[in-house]
Design a protein around this motif. Sequence first.
Motif, short mmCIF file in Angstrom:
data_model
loop_
_atom_site.label_atom_id
_atom_site.label_comp_id
_atom_site.label_asym_id
_atom_site.label_seq_id
_atom_site.Cartn_x
_atom_site.Cartn_y
_atom_site.Cartn_z
N LYS A 58 0.84 -1.19 0.00
CA LYS A 58 0.00 0.00 0.00
C LYS A 58 0.89 1.25 0.00
O LYS A 58 1.71 1.45 0.88
N VAL A 59 0.71 2.11 -0.99
CA VAL A 59 1.48 3.35 -1.08
C VAL A 59 0.64 4.47 -0.49
O VAL A 59 -0.46 4.75 -0.96
N VAL A 60 1.18 5.10 0.55
CA VAL A 60 0.49 6.20 1.21
C VAL A 60 1.24 7.49 0.85
O VAL A 60 2.43 7.60 1.14
N PRO A 61 0.57 8.44 0.21
CA PRO A 61 1.27 9.69 -0.11
C PRO A 61 1.60 10.44 1.18
O PRO A 61 0.82 10.44 2.13
N PRO A 62 2.76 11.06 1.22
CA PRO A 62 3.12 11.78 2.44
C PRO A 62 2.25 13.01 2.64
O PRO A 62 1.74 13.60 1.69
N LYS A 63 2.08 13.37 3.88
CA LYS A 63 1.32 14.57 4.21
C LYS A 63 2.12 15.80 3.76
O LYS A 63 3.35 15.78 3.75
N PRO A 64 1.45 16.86 3.38
CA PRO A 64 2.18 18.06 2.95
C PRO A 64 2.93 18.68 4.13
O PRO A 64 2.46 18.64 5.27
N PRO A 65 4.10 19.23 3.87
CA PRO A 65 4.87 19.83 4.96
C PRO A 65 4.27 21.16 5.41
O PRO A 65 3.52 21.81 4.68
#
Length: 146
Positions: A58-65
Amino acid sequence: MAAKLAGAGGGTYNIRQNADINVTPFVDILLVLLIIFMIAVPAATTAIKLDMPLATDKVVPPKPPVLITIQNSGALYLAGRPTSLDALARDLSARFAADSQTGPRKDQRLMVSAQADVPYEALMGVIDKVHTEGWTQIGIVNEELH
């Protein structure tokens, strides 16, 4: 080939060709190369510590900084809202909680942007402050000069 030093009849001064190979210089060169490689190889095998993510399906996009901005006047803004260096850690924690980015601080991402005339000490002061508070994923925003 031989050379005669005296008369045509031969004698005691005949020089004969030596067919033996002198391997001493070759051995000397090999030993010097061996020593060079023994010294160079351990220095060339350095390790770099990487924190690689574990493989998952499962690829989880990183949260925006979260963006920290430093103005020329010295004013400090956190995600567009004014703050101070003393209140920066508290405001960052509140901002990450508002963005539902809970978890350890070392996993939360920050970006620091400074205008062109901001002193280097001010930029490094902000980066040092957030780093000592526990945030380690800190990026610097670089804008193109026009």
